[in-house]
Design a protein around this motif. Structure first.
Motif: not given
Ligand SMILES: [Zn+2]
Length: 196
Positions: A46, A76, A82-83, A123, A126
């Motif tokens: 990202r 990211h 990565y997710d 999370d 993730h």
């Molecule tokens: Zn993530």
């Protein structure tokens, strides 16, 4: 051997992260598949701008809060996370509740690849990978010179993503030779969509 159903859909996101993490991601998808869980990667690198937009969501823009990480504070943003989602029987991405036992398979097959699983900070989708480097070091572009880790991070540096981020955050303080500089410029152009 048949390909896991989520592999092809994952590739655009795996192509956006560091090449070592990409390899681990592919192995992760295969390992989960072999244990009967189909996963798909839904997010990779990202940009700092997209992280800012994500951070704004639920704060200054509509929607629910989806991250507590400001630009640069997420792996990211360094091409090192990565997710994933779990594919249902129609191969659609889903995020089942945390009590779903498939998450343990997803998590453990990722951990087996040497990844950090986001369960510890709640999370579950993730995963990140950052050998012996802290987020602060990543943001500052610090490359430990000694040890094999220095070589690993040297590889990260030249490969582009870390380099591009470090370029953006700390370029004036980074000493680089002309060859690496050229690679960085190429990587930054690629990331920002500018033609060289
Ligand atoms: Zn993530």
């Amino acid at each position: 051997m048949a390909n896991p159903p989520g592999l092809l859909q994952s590739m655009p996101y795996l192509d956006s992260v560091h090449s070592t993490l990409k390899k681990k991601g592919i192995a992760h998808i295969n390992a989960a598949y072999n244990k009967g869980v189909n996963i798909v990667v839904t997010s990779g690198y990202r940009s700092l701008n997209s992280q800012q937009s994500l951070y704004n969501q639920g704060r200054t823009t509509p929607g629910e809060i989806v991250t507590n990480a400001q630009p640069g504070d997420s792996w990211h943003n360094h091409g090192l996370a990565y997710d994933v989602a779990i594919l249902n029987s129609n191969n659609q991405p889903t995020w089942p509740s945390k009590s779903d036992p498939r998450w343990e398979i997803v998590g453990n097959t990722g951990i087996n690849q040497g990844l950090n699983w986001g369960k510890s900070f709640d999370d579950y989708p993730h995963f990140d990978w950052h050998p012996e480097i802290t987020i602060t070091e990543a943001k500052l572009g610090i490359i430990p010179k000694s040890s094999s880790i220095g070589q690993v991070l040297g590889g990260l540096f030249i490969s582009g993503f870390m380099a591009a981020i470090w370029y953006n955050l700390n370029y004036p303080n980074t000493r680089i030779n002309r060859k690496v500089n050229k690679e960085i410029t190429k990587a930054v152009n690629k990331l920002t969509g500018r033609s060289a």
